[in-house]
Design a protein around this motif. Structure first.
Motif, short mmCIF file in Angstrom:
data_model
loop_
_atom_site.label_atom_id
_atom_site.label_comp_id
_atom_site.label_asym_id
_atom_site.label_seq_id
_atom_site.Cartn_x
_atom_site.Cartn_y
_atom_site.Cartn_z
N PRO B 330 -131.37 -56.02 -57.47
CA PRO B 330 -130.86 -54.73 -57.96
C PRO B 330 -129.46 -54.91 -58.55
O PRO B 330 -128.63 -55.59 -57.95
CB PRO B 330 -130.81 -53.88 -56.68
N PRO B 331 -129.22 -54.33 -59.72
CA PRO B 331 -127.91 -54.52 -60.37
C PRO B 331 -126.83 -53.70 -59.69
O PRO B 331 -127.11 -52.73 -59.00
CB PRO B 331 -128.17 -54.03 -61.79
N LEU B 332 -125.58 -54.11 -59.90
CA LEU B 332 -124.45 -53.33 -59.40
C LEU B 332 -124.28 -52.08 -60.23
O LEU B 332 -123.87 -51.03 -59.75
CB LEU B 332 -123.15 -54.16 -59.48
N ASN B 333 -124.60 -52.22 -61.50
CA ASN B 333 -124.32 -51.20 -62.48
C ASN B 333 -125.39 -51.20 -63.54
O ASN B 333 -126.01 -52.23 -63.76
CB ASN B 333 -122.99 -51.53 -63.18
N GLY B 334 -125.59 -50.08 -64.21
CA GLY B 334 -126.53 -50.06 -65.32
C GLY B 334 -127.94 -49.80 -64.85
O GLY B 334 -128.22 -49.69 -63.66
N LYS B 335 -128.88 -49.70 -65.83
CA LYS B 335 -130.25 -49.36 -65.45
C LYS B 335 -131.25 -50.04 -66.38
O LYS B 335 -130.90 -50.54 -67.45
CB LYS B 335 -130.44 -47.84 -65.49
N VAL B 336 -132.50 -50.05 -65.91
CA VAL B 336 -133.59 -50.61 -66.69
C VAL B 336 -134.56 -49.47 -66.98
O VAL B 336 -135.01 -48.79 -66.06
CB VAL B 336 -134.29 -51.73 -65.91
N THR B 337 -134.83 -49.23 -68.28
CA THR B 337 -135.72 -48.15 -68.66
C THR B 337 -137.03 -48.72 -69.17
O THR B 337 -137.04 -49.62 -70.00
CB THR B 337 -135.09 -47.29 -69.78
N PHE B 338 -138.15 -48.21 -68.64
CA PHE B 338 -139.46 -48.70 -69.02
C PHE B 338 -140.26 -47.51 -69.52
O PHE B 338 -140.43 -46.51 -68.81
CB PHE B 338 -140.14 -49.34 -67.80
N ASN B 339 -140.74 -47.58 -70.78
CA ASN B 339 -141.46 -46.46 -71.40
C ASN B 339 -140.69 -45.16 -71.28
O ASN B 339 -141.25 -44.11 -71.00
CB ASN B 339 -142.83 -46.28 -70.74
N GLY B 340 -139.36 -45.23 -71.45
CA GLY B 340 -138.54 -44.04 -71.44
C GLY B 340 -138.16 -43.54 -70.06
O GLY B 340 -137.39 -42.60 -69.93
N LYS B 341 -138.70 -44.18 -69.01
CA LYS B 341 -138.36 -43.74 -67.66
C LYS B 341 -137.52 -44.80 -66.96
O LYS B 341 -137.78 -45.99 -67.08
CB LYS B 341 -139.65 -43.53 -66.84
N THR B 342 -136.50 -44.36 -66.21
CA THR B 342 -135.66 -45.32 -65.51
C THR B 342 -136.43 -45.90 -64.31
O THR B 342 -136.98 -45.15 -63.50
CB THR B 342 -134.38 -44.65 -65.00
N LEU B 343 -136.45 -47.23 -64.22
CA LEU B 343 -137.13 -47.87 -63.09
C LEU B 343 -136.22 -47.87 -61.87
O LEU B 343 -135.01 -48.07 -62.01
CB LEU B 343 -137.46 -49.33 -63.44
N PRO B 344 -136.79 -47.66 -60.68
CA PRO B 344 -135.96 -47.83 -59.48
C PRO B 344 -135.37 -49.24 -59.47
O PRO B 344 -136.03 -50.19 -59.90
CB PRO B 344 -136.96 -47.65 -58.34
N ALA B 345 -134.13 -49.33 -58.99
CA ALA B 345 -133.43 -50.63 -59.08
C ALA B 345 -134.08 -51.69 -58.23
O ALA B 345 -134.20 -52.84 -58.64
CB ALA B 345 -131.97 -50.45 -58.69
N ALA B 346 -134.53 -51.33 -57.03
CA ALA B 346 -135.04 -52.35 -56.11
C ALA B 346 -136.56 -52.39 -56.12
O ALA B 346 -137.23 -51.36 -56.23
CB ALA B 346 -134.54 -52.08 -54.70
N LEU B 347 -137.07 -53.58 -55.99
CA LEU B 347 -138.51 -53.83 -56.00
C LEU B 347 -139.25 -52.92 -55.03
O LEU B 347 -140.29 -52.36 -55.34
CB LEU B 347 -138.72 -55.30 -55.62
N LYS B 348 -138.69 -52.75 -53.83
CA LYS B 348 -139.44 -52.04 -52.80
C LYS B 348 -139.55 -50.54 -53.09
O LYS B 348 -140.38 -49.87 -52.50
CB LYS B 348 -138.81 -52.29 -51.42
N ASN B 349 -138.70 -50.04 -54.00
CA ASN B 349 -138.78 -48.62 -54.34
C ASN B 349 -139.70 -48.35 -55.52
O ASN B 349 -139.83 -47.22 -55.97
CB ASN B 349 -137.38 -48.08 -54.67
N ARG B 350 -140.27 -49.42 -56.10
CA ARG B 350 -141.10 -49.20 -57.27
C ARG B 350 -142.55 -48.91 -56.87
O ARG B 350 -143.04 -49.44 -55.87
CB ARG B 350 -141.05 -50.43 -58.18
N SER B 351 -143.20 -48.09 -57.69
CA SER B 351 -144.59 -47.76 -57.38
C SER B 351 -145.48 -48.93 -57.80
O SER B 351 -145.08 -49.81 -58.56
CB SER B 351 -145.00 -46.51 -58.14
N LYS B 352 -146.70 -48.94 -57.29
CA LYS B 352 -147.65 -49.99 -57.63
C LYS B 352 -147.86 -50.06 -59.14
O LYS B 352 -147.95 -51.13 -59.73
CB LYS B 352 -148.97 -49.67 -56.94
N LYS B 353 -147.93 -48.90 -59.75
CA LYS B 353 -148.14 -48.80 -61.20
C LYS B 353 -147.00 -49.49 -61.94
O LYS B 353 -147.21 -50.22 -62.91
CB LYS B 353 -148.21 -47.32 -61.57
#
Lengths: 326, 538
Positions: B330-353
């Motif tokens: 997970p980054p200290l700062n900034g974000k990752v956007t996928f298909n226009g939606k911001t992805l949760p920073a940490a792997l464990k917070n991401r959905s299966k999809k």
């Protein structure tokens, strides 16, 4: 401050903390042992108030935490308390201090341990290095089989076999190692020859095999191939290029075995009737002489912790990455 | 041209009809099958070929040395009229390090961590009593200086872990030169180095062998590197010689078809396309391992169905960027956007999809697979996990995926160690595809592969992109791979993005300073390239 000093200080602090925790465990577990000295001395049929009065005299009626801190405070000032034995029901106190009881026994044990270590450690290093050097040879296999054999037998068996051969069939050494205070050094050495040999036979295999394995493990490293291609001879490859990188595991196993020499020798002491600390502890347990048992247990724990600390430190200072940081 | 003399009258090393076997899988295999080799004093011979060609084995055989598990089964090795093939190990040891020296691939592993560099450098010279210690140290410091090492009088007192990989490789060259040998075996000495470091090391190695007129065997799989070093090139394959000729001739007129195929590997060309539909956006990301920051305000855009190559040297933050995108770090700062939606920073917070849509392929295919699982288990697992497939449907889909990656049903029950390097990487690709991802992050996926195999993998990836419209984030340090497959390029340096743009704009001047350095340091298939490069810097 050099980072290595910081690391060593950290280990030292951890060692002290461990020792403190161990002292707590020793004290509490002895307290939870069934039965006590009062009952053991006065007998099952003693009247309850007699036992209570006796317990009071020994200070056993005070709350456990107070007794613990009293004890720890004593230990820190070099006073391990007084033995319970030597007292009797009539109230005459001929008890000796624990220090007086333990000190000569400890010095006997250390003498035997040291003698065995002085033989066993260089011997195992030598055997470990030479078997690594001539690995696969007849020599290597012979040494491996022999040391494995001696470690596979229980130590009392090894002890009795040595007695049979070197004391009975060919009476070279005495079978009893009953040394006394004030006997001359050489006389003592002569008397402990058989127990020292027994201990040596028991611990050499472990140390020698670890030395051999630690070195052989390194022989597949690219820098060993490089050393060979630079013209280093087989012995140079092992002594100059492999051994300096193998000290950490070797030191660990040596520390483990040296600790065994101090704390694990009770069987050998019994076989050779040697007045060491192991026997003292066993005797004290049978009569519930708690202060002596506590002192012995604490000494054993300290031995383990100190020796492992030394092994750790050797592991650290022989690692150039830590000794010479970027 | 190289200013040195090859004395054609004096043969230094002559190997004839060399046969070497290696022991594996309970039996002896032929590694070298009857190779001849002649080397004159002062000559540099390049040995090239793919892995398994027997280059290193042949190089070591020139010293009369066979690795543990290998044995000579025939042939003669005559070095300076001494018959190495008849000599005992003790006799050969007197030559090793003093008259024949070896420079290994990974300097970091080939130096003993327990000793100072200077002691390792002078070891051979002092042991053989060629010079006393004082003289040897003096000479070593001189060599360090000639090899352009910083602080040549002091660097020897450091331990191997205290200097960089490029410096270590140069110290190893000094170590080889310490007793002024007649012959040096260079075994892939620059393969583990970054391209900008490689060029420096190459230049100093060439300078020193020219200066002392040392003969050398230079082993590499990189044609453009060997072109800079060698007078003569010998091509090996499967333990046999394919052809040998002068470097110039070999480069301009390779005779054998195998050699030509090696030459033409980098023929993949891709028309770059752009796309305004951005599927993944890395926005102002700063990340750290513990307290040390490794990424600084990184911005990257990945258009849908396109390939963005992230290029940079080791330590530039390429792989860390991938770890941030996948949520492993997970980054200290900034974000990752996928298909226009911001992805949760940490792997464990991401959905299966969300996990399903971004897949990864790694550099080391063999360690990225469980060695105890069969191909069908490896590829089938994501089908089961993400799509809930079972039984016949699962089998059918698995076979379909294997066919997509140009393998077939017969591979279903194989274990990873029963596959070749290229096949392993293909299985990893199939595993990534099984999740039906929209993005695949390829982390140096071809770096561990031979050139011809690399070409196959790259072509496969490009075909899959066409068919499935998947987007690639392609991490690599290899400029020619970038040229072959990318639509857009991101140049990274020390955790920062130097520039991002279309392939054509990145590769045409003017460049930012670092891009210029990076591009200019890539060796070309021209024997004069290194000279020109060095001249242009003056």
């Amino acid at each position: 401050m050099h980072p290595i000093i910081i690391t060593v200080l950290q280990r030292l602090a951890l060692g002290i903390l461990t020792l403190f925790l161990v002292s707590l465990v020793i004290f509490l577990s002895l307290d939870f042992l069934p039965g006590d000295f009062g009952e053991a001395l006065l007998g099952q049929s003693a009247r309850e108030d007699t036992v209570a009065a006796f317990r009071k005299e020994l200070g056993l009626d005070r709350p456990i935490m107070i007794r613990y801190f009293d004890w720890v405070g004593g230990v820190l000032t070099g006073d391990l308390g007084s033995s319970f034995s030597g007292r009797n029901a009539s109230g005459i106190d001929r008890s000796r201090t624990v220090v007086d009881l333990v000190a000569p026994r400890l010095s006997n044990t250390l003498f035997l341990a040291l003698t065995a270590a002085v033989i066993a450690v260089p011997l195992s290093l030598f055997l470990g290095i030479t078997t690594a050097l001539y690995r696969g040879s007849f020599y290597d296999r012979a040494i491996n089989v022999t040391t494995l054999t001696t470690i596979s037998f229980p130590e009392f068996f090894v002890g009795y076999i040595l007695i049979l051969i070197l004391a009975t069939l060919y009476p070279v050494f005495p079978s009893l190692a009953n040394i006394e205070e004030g006997s001359p050094f050489l006389d003592r050495l002569y008397k402990i020859a058989l127990p020292a040999m027994t201990l040596t036979l028991v611990i050499v295999a472990h140390m020698m095999r670890m030395t051999r394995a630690a070195i052989i493990n390194l022989l597949a490293s690219p820098y060993i191939e490089m050393a060979r291609l630079k013209g280093a001879s087989a012995s140079e490859v092992i002594l100059r290029h492999a051994l300096p990188n193998a000290w950490a595991p070797i030191a660990t196993v040596i520390a483990f075995n040296l600790a065994y020499l101090v704390v694990g020798v009770v069987v050998v002491e019994v076989v050779f009737v040697y007045p060491g600390i192991g026997q003292l502890m066993v005797d004290s347990v049978t009569v519930r002489d708690v202060p002596v048992v506590q002192a012995c247990a604490l000494i054993f724990a300290a031995t383990y912790i100190i020796l492992n600390l030394i092994a750790d430190i050797i592991g650290i200072i022989t690692n150039p990455r830590i000794l010479h940081p970027r | 041209m190289k200013n040195k003399t090859i004395d054609k009258k004096k043969i230094l090393l002559s190997m004839s009809n060399i046969h070497i076997e290696g022991f594996a899988d309970e039996r002896w295999h032929k590694i070298i099958k009857g190779i001849d080799l002649t080397l004159y004093r002062g000559e540099i011979l390049g040995l090239i070929g793919e892995s398994g060609a027997g280059k290193s084995t042949l190089g070591l055989a020139a010293m009369g040395f066979a690795r543990p598990g290998c044995r000579f089964t025939g042939g003669e090795i005559i070095f300076d009229s001494m018959k190495l093939h008849d000599m005992s190990e003790n006799q050969k040891r007197k030559l090793w390090g003093t008259r024949i020296a070896y420079v290994a691939q990974s300097a970091a592993a080939a130096f003993n961590p327990a000793h100072k560099l200077i002691n390792q450098t002078i070891e051979s010279a002092v042991r053989s009593k060629i010079k006393n210690e004082e003289q040897a140290v003096k000479d070593a410091n001189h060599l360090y200086k000639e090899l352009q090492l910083p602080e040549p009088d002091k660097i020897g007192f450091r331990y191997p872990h205290q200097v960089s990989g490029g410096q270590l490789q140069r110290v190893m060259t000094a170590m080889a030169m310490s007793a002024t040998p007649d012959l040096i075996i260079f075994d892939e000495p620059t393969t583990a180095l970054d391209v900008t470091t490689q060029v420096e090391v190459l230049a100093s190695m060439r300078h020193i062998v020219e200066q002392y007129n040392t003969a050398a065997i230079y082993i590499t799989h990189d044609l453009s590197v060997v072109a800079q070093m060698a007078d003569t090139i010998k091509v090996l394959r499967y333990g046999e010689e394919i052809e040998q000729s002068k470097t110039n001739e070999m480069l301009s007129h390779p005779k054998e078809s195998y050699t030509k195929s090696l030459w033409s590997v980098r023929s993949i060309e891709k028309q770059e396309k752009t796309n305004d539909d951005i599927i993944l956006k890395v926005d102002n990301v700063t990340a750290a391992y513990g307290s040390s920051k490794v990424l600084f305000n990184v911005d990257i855009r990945l258009p849908r169905g396109r390939t963005v190559a992230i290029v940079g040297e080791s330590g530039s933050g390429k792989s860390t960027t991938a770890r941030v995108i996948t949520g492993l770090l997970p980054p200290l700062n900034g974000k990752v956007t996928f298909n226009g939606k911001t992805l949760p920073a940490a792997l464990k917070n991401r959905s299966k999809k969300e996990l399903q849509k971004i897949q990864m392929i790694y550099q080391m295919a063999d360690v990225a697979m469980n060695p105890k699982q069969t191909v069908s288990e490896i590829v089938g697992r994501p089908l089961e996990f993400y799509q809930g497939m079972k039984g016949k449907v699962l089998d059918k889909k698995t076979i379909e995926l294997l066919e997509m990656i140009e393998l077939d049903e017969s591979f279903m029950d194989r274990l990873p160690n029963e596959l070749s390097g290229g096949q392993k990487q293909r299985v990893c690709i199939a595993r990534a595809l099984a999740a039906e991802p929209e993005i695949i992050i390829c982390d140096e996926v071809t770096s561990a592969l031979d050139q011809i195999v690399q070409e196959g993998i790259l072509k496969l990836l490009m075909r899959l992109q066409k068919e499935l419209n998947v987007s690639y984030l392609f991490i690599t340090h290899d400029i020619s791979t970038v040229k072959a497959i990318s639509d857009e390029v991101v140049v990274m340096f020390q955790g920062k993005v130097v520039e991002q743009g279309s392939k054509s704009s990145i590769f045409s001047p003017p460049h930012p300073e670092y891009t210029e350095l990076l591009l200019s340091a890539v060796p070309e298939m021209d024997p004069n390239w290194l000279n020109n490069y060095l001249n242009s810097r003056k």
